[in-house]
Design a protein around this motif. Structure first.
Motif, short mmCIF file in Angstrom:
data_model
loop_
_atom_site.label_atom_id
_atom_site.label_comp_id
_atom_site.label_asym_id
_atom_site.label_seq_id
_atom_site.Cartn_x
_atom_site.Cartn_y
_atom_site.Cartn_z
N LYS A 1 0.83 -1.21 0.00
CA LYS A 1 0.00 0.00 0.00
C LYS A 1 0.86 1.25 0.00
CE LYS A 1 -4.44 -1.22 1.95
NZ LYS A 1 -5.46 -0.85 2.96
N LYS B 1 -16.31 0.84 0.18
CA LYS B 1 -15.30 0.65 1.21
C LYS B 1 -15.09 1.95 1.95
CE LYS B 1 -11.20 1.72 -1.59
NZ LYS B 1 -9.84 1.25 -2.03
N GLU C 1 -11.96 3.97 4.21
CA GLU C 1 -10.58 4.04 4.71
C GLU C 1 -10.55 4.98 5.91
OE1 GLU C 1 -7.99 5.23 1.58
OE2 GLU C 1 -8.08 3.30 0.55
N ASN D 1 -7.98 6.77 8.71
CA ASN D 1 -6.60 7.10 9.03
C ASN D 1 -6.54 7.94 10.31
OD1 ASN D 1 -4.84 6.37 6.45
ND2 ASN D 1 -6.79 7.19 5.74
N SER E 1 -3.63 3.25 9.67
CA SER E 1 -4.77 3.26 8.75
C SER E 1 -5.37 1.87 8.64
CB SER E 1 -4.34 3.76 7.37
OG SER E 1 -3.37 2.89 6.81
N GLU F 1 -8.66 -0.34 6.30
CA GLU F 1 -9.71 -0.35 5.28
C GLU F 1 -10.82 -1.28 5.74
OE1 GLU F 1 -10.11 -2.27 0.91
OE2 GLU F 1 -8.60 -0.66 1.06
#
Length: 265
Positions: A80, A226, A228, A230, A235, A237
């Protein structure tokens, strides 16, 4: 003289790497996949054969350890970005050194038979049952400690939340509130409450019932492709989550509310 059985050496370090990858995933907030964890553990088991090398140069040993960690993390998690990858390798090193440090401490105190430590590699000539019970117990304790730490620090944290739906994405800051226990009633999926104005063009397919001191009601909600999340902790998902909309969320610097436990789903 200690006799080392290669099959035992491989199996022991396979399970140790398996444990280290799981703990690394918890620290890095990555969802581990079984086949990736097994592949990474296989690499860890193969690297353990370095214990058979005598008088290995310290620099060469460290370099080998670095390359092994890089390959193990590459196998364990989907890439990532370089920054995330370096962070995960660093976490893996931290967890590994902590584990080996504990083993070395026990070794110096008790001097158990059948334990060999060479080139930062550990060998146990113990039964598979004892190994599995010990590893599982250590994993449970580690996960409990990580979750306790995350929950305590997350309460004071703001999260940057990015919601993806079809070809659109919306980003906002959410406040961590352990009192937000909303669930989608049919799937029991966790719910993030967000300011309604952020998602005016999004179609809602669900109604989420809620109850507060001020009364009861329902919130319109939709399931994103989805999400995400942070924060200073890292982080993560999440796919199995709903976004509920409210016109009374925005307070200063945040436009959403989530339960910090959602990061441990």
């Amino acid at each position: 003289m200690n006799v080392i059985y290669i099959d035992v050496l491989f199996v022991v370090n396979f399970f140790i790497t398996f444990f280290l990858v799981l703990v690394t995933a918890k620290f890095a907030k990555r969802k581990e996949k079984l086949w990736r964890t097994v592949a990474a553990s296989f690499l860890g088991g193969m690297y353990s054969l370095v214990i058979l090398c005598n008088n290995l140069n310290f620099f060469v040993s460290c370099l080998g350890k670095l390359f092994a960690a890089c390959f193990i993390i590459a196998a364990a998690f989907q890439l990532k970005g370089l920054k995330t990858y370096i962070k995960e390798v660093a976490i893996f090193f931290f967890v590994s050194f902590l584990f080996v440090g504990i083993i070395i401490g026990l070794w110096f105190i008790f001097k158990p038979n059948g334990v060999v430590i060479n080139n930062s590699t550990v060998y146990f000539n113990i039964s598979a049952r004892v190994l599995l019970i010990t590893a599982f117990t250590a994993y449970i304790i580690s996960v409990a400690a990580i979750r306790l730490y995350n929950n305590k620090t997350a309460i004071r944290d703001l999260y940057c939340v990015t919601v993806y739906k079809n070809d659109e994405k919306v980003k906002f800051f959410a406040f961590a509130d352990s009192g937000n226990n909303l669930k989608e009633p049919f799937s029991n999926s966790p719910v993030i409450v967000a300011e309604q104005k952020l998602f005016e063009n999004f179609a809602c397919q669900r109604l989420i019932p809620f109850s507060t001191i001020g009364g009861e009601g329902v919130l319109n909600a939709f399931k994103p492709d989805k999400v995400e999340i942070n924060s200073s902790l890292g982080s993560v998902e999440i796919n199995d989550v709903y976004i509920a909309l409210s016109d009374s969320v925005k307070k200063g610097e945040y436009q959403g509310i989530l339960n910090p436990k959602i990061l441990n789903v």
